[in-house]
Design a protein around this motif. Structure first.
Motif, PDB file in Angstrom:
ATOM      1  N   PHE A 284       0.840  -1.186   0.000  1.00  0.00           N
ATOM      2  CA  PHE A 284       0.000   0.000   0.000  1.00  0.00           C
ATOM      3  C   PHE A 284       0.884   1.248   0.000  1.00  0.00           C
ATOM      4  N   GLY A 285       0.386   2.308  -0.606  1.00  0.00           N
ATOM      5  CA  GLY A 285       1.110   3.566  -0.579  1.00  0.00           C
ATOM      6  C   GLY A 285       2.012   3.817  -1.757  1.00  0.00           C
ATOM      7  N   THR A 286       2.014   2.916  -2.741  1.00  0.00           N
ATOM      8  CA  THR A 286       2.874   3.115  -3.913  1.00  0.00           C
ATOM      9  C   THR A 286       2.190   3.942  -4.991  1.00  0.00           C
ATOM     10  N   GLY A 287       0.953   4.353  -4.758  1.00  0.00           N
ATOM     11  CA  GLY A 287       0.263   5.220  -5.705  1.00  0.00           C
ATOM     12  C   GLY A 287      -0.691   4.470  -6.612  1.00  0.00           C
ATOM     13  N   LEU A 288      -1.508   5.240  -7.330  1.00  0.00           N
ATOM     14  CA  LEU A 288      -2.462   4.653  -8.261  1.00  0.00           C
ATOM     15  C   LEU A 288      -1.743   4.152  -9.508  1.00  0.00           C
ATOM     16  N   HIS A 289      -2.353   3.144 -10.156  1.00  0.00           N
ATOM     17  CA  HIS A 289      -1.767   2.605 -11.384  1.00  0.00           C
ATOM     18  C   HIS A 289      -2.875   2.012 -12.245  1.00  0.00           C
ATOM     19  N   GLY A 290      -2.516   1.586 -13.449  1.00  0.00           N
ATOM     20  CA  GLY A 290      -3.511   1.158 -14.424  1.00  0.00           C
ATOM     21  C   GLY A 290      -4.143  -0.191 -14.174  1.00  0.00           C
ATOM     22  N   LEU A 291      -3.686  -0.927 -13.142  1.00  0.00           N
ATOM     23  CA  LEU A 291      -4.255  -2.247 -12.844  1.00  0.00           C
ATOM     24  C   LEU A 291      -4.924  -2.256 -11.474  1.00  0.00           C
ATOM     25  N   ASP A 292      -5.288  -1.078 -10.958  1.00  0.00           N
ATOM     26  CA  ASP A 292      -5.849  -0.980  -9.609  1.00  0.00           C
ATOM     27  C   ASP A 292      -7.034  -1.906  -9.380  1.00  0.00           C
ATOM     28  N   SER A 293      -7.859  -2.115 -10.390  1.00  0.00           N
ATOM     29  CA  SER A 293      -9.071  -2.924 -10.209  1.00  0.00           C
ATOM     30  C   SER A 293      -9.118  -4.109 -11.168  1.00  0.00           C
ATOM     31  N   THR A 294      -7.973  -4.500 -11.713  1.00  0.00           N
ATOM     32  CA  THR A 294      -7.962  -5.530 -12.749  1.00  0.00           C
ATOM     33  C   THR A 294      -6.915  -6.595 -12.468  1.00  0.00           C
ATOM     34  N   ASP A 295      -7.367  -7.836 -12.318  1.00  0.00           N
ATOM     35  CA  ASP A 295      -6.453  -8.978 -12.340  1.00  0.00           C
ATOM     36  C   ASP A 295      -6.077  -9.244 -13.790  1.00  0.00           C
ATOM     37  N   VAL A 296      -4.818  -9.550 -14.040  1.00  0.00           N
ATOM     38  CA  VAL A 296      -4.423  -9.859 -15.408  1.00  0.00           C
ATOM     39  C   VAL A 296      -3.365 -10.949 -15.409  1.00  0.00           C
ATOM     40  N   MET A 297      -3.496 -11.887 -16.343  1.00  0.00           N
ATOM     41  CA  MET A 297      -2.515 -12.949 -16.556  1.00  0.00           C
ATOM     42  C   MET A 297      -2.042 -12.884 -17.997  1.00  0.00           C
ATOM     43  N   PHE A 298      -0.725 -12.948 -18.185  1.00  0.00           N
ATOM     44  CA  PHE A 298      -0.142 -12.996 -19.520  1.00  0.00           C
ATOM     45  C   PHE A 298       0.441 -14.381 -19.752  1.00  0.00           C
ATOM     46  N   LEU A 299       0.228 -14.914 -20.940  1.00  0.00           N
ATOM     47  CA  LEU A 299       0.741 -16.214 -21.320  1.00  0.00           C
ATOM     48  C   LEU A 299       1.573 -16.076 -22.591  1.00  0.00           C
ATOM     49  N   ARG A 300       2.819 -16.513 -22.545  1.00  0.00           N
ATOM     50  CA  ARG A 300       3.601 -16.583 -23.780  1.00  0.00           C
ATOM     51  C   ARG A 300       3.504 -18.010 -24.282  1.00  0.00           C
ATOM     52  N   LEU A 301       3.064 -18.158 -25.534  1.00  0.00           N
ATOM     53  CA  LEU A 301       2.745 -19.463 -26.089  1.00  0.00           C
ATOM     54  C   LEU A 301       3.900 -20.004 -26.930  1.00  0.00           C
ATOM     55  N   LEU A 302       3.788 -21.266 -27.283  1.00  0.00           N
ATOM     56  CA  LEU A 302       4.842 -21.936 -28.048  1.00  0.00           C
ATOM     57  C   LEU A 302       5.112 -21.266 -29.390  1.00  0.00           C
ATOM     58  N   ASP A 303       4.081 -20.664 -29.977  1.00  0.00           N
ATOM     59  CA  ASP A 303       4.266 -20.030 -31.281  1.00  0.00           C
ATOM     60  C   ASP A 303       4.835 -18.612 -31.171  1.00  0.00           C
ATOM     61  N   GLY A 304       5.197 -18.193 -29.953  1.00  0.00           N
ATOM     62  CA  GLY A 304       5.792 -16.887 -29.758  1.00  0.00           C
ATOM     63  C   GLY A 304       4.809 -15.784 -29.419  1.00  0.00           C
ATOM     64  N   ARG A 305       3.514 -16.035 -29.576  1.00  0.00           N
ATOM     65  CA  ARG A 305       2.510 -15.024 -29.243  1.00  0.00           C
ATOM     66  C   ARG A 305       2.373 -14.880 -27.733  1.00  0.00           C
ATOM     67  N   THR A 306       1.947 -13.687 -27.319  1.00  0.00           N
ATOM     68  CA  THR A 306       1.563 -13.459 -25.929  1.00  0.00           C
ATOM     69  C   THR A 306       0.102 -13.044 -25.912  1.00  0.00           C
TER      70      THR A 306
END
Length: 280
Positions: free
Chosen positions: A202-224
């Motif tokens: 807490f206390g690090t300030g507002l940011h663009g993911l304040d209300s959003t869970d997000v998962m990134f996956l890098r796939l075998l074909d190189g896409r994310t």
């Protein structure tokens, strides 16, 4: 293409097929559930639930059944297929789960709850029950969520970097024991060679993911690809530009989070604050 020929007449769905094979093996031996339980050493209700498809059981009980029936590895292989079957997840998550199983690296930001890949059974049960699940559906979804943890296990497990908002470590369930187990599991996971864990205090300030869970996956074909979720909806994001913008936001959050060593200390401090259970 001609329809696939059905040879055995048994289910082609992994979860149902596993239950069918368990029933068939027992009935071929002429055993009741109680007799099977006495021979193998588990409660008969456990086998009843497994044969009805209410639960898959764990690898230990399945290995014991393989040994008892003289089917080395067969039931365990069917169990692994059932655990990994995406059809057990709600329809809107199935494509994402299939991609998650194929990912070569993963990144996540969690707003208020531990990521599903790092949840314990006790925590997952209370979290899913809070969302309205009950009975057999609750049991199935808990198993499905815990089964996802296999993605991070094994010698070839993909790297996983996870950012936890401090709210994740403050938003405890009512079950004190389940919460302690969850924090212990996070601390243990932070020491795995393929897991990098950061806490965003807490206390690090507002940011663009304040209300959003997000998962990134890098796939075998190189896409994310990304899966973004808030309180009301989830969305699989595959458009390159949108994924890139989300990832830049994620990187900016990571830049102000605690490093892995300090994050582990933070979790251990939270663990020390968990109230002791009353002695009986």
């Amino acid at each position: 293409m001609p329809p696939r020929r059905v040879i055995t007449g048994r289910s082609q769905e992994p979860r149902k097929r596993f239950a069918e094979e368990l029933r068939l093996l027992r009935t071929e031996r002429g055993l009741s559930l109680r007799e099977l339980a006495k021979a193998v050493g588990w409660d008969p209700s456990q086998f009843g639930k497994m044969e009805s498809g209410q639960t898959l059981g764990g690898p230990e009980v399945v290995q014991a059944l393989d040994q008892f029936y003289g089917t080395p590895g067969l039931l365990l292989a069917l169990w692994e297929l059932a655990v990994g079957d995406p059809s057990q997840f709600k329809e809107q998550y199935r494509r994402y789960m299939m991609l998650e199983a194929e990912a070569v690296s993963l990144w996540q930001y969690s707003v208020s709850r531990p990521p599903g890949l790092l949840q314990t059974a006790g925590y997952a049960r209370e979290a899913l029950a809070a969302g309205g699940l009950r009975g057999e559906e609750l049991d199935q979804q808990v198993e499905a969520r815990i089964g996802r943890r296999k993605v991070l296990e094994g010698d070839d497990a993909p790297p996983f970097r996870v950012l936890l908002s401090e709210a994740v470590l403050r938003n405890s369930p009512r079950d004190t024991r389940a919460w302690k187990e969850q924090l212990e599991h996070l601390a243990e996971a932070s020491e795995r060679p393929n897991v990098t864990l950061h806490v965003l205090p807490f206390g690090t300030g507002l940011h663009g993911l304040d209300s959003t869970d997000v998962m990134f996956l890098r796939l075998l074909d190189g896409r994310t690809v990304a899966y973004a979720e808030n309180d009301v909806r989830g969305e699989l994001v595959e458009e390159t530009g949108k994924v890139e913008r989300l990832h830049r936001t994620y990187d900016s959050v990571r830049d102000v989070a605690l490093g892995p060593a300090e994050s582990r200390k933070f979790i251990l401090r939270m663990l020390e604050e968990v109230p002791c259970e009353p002695s009986t």
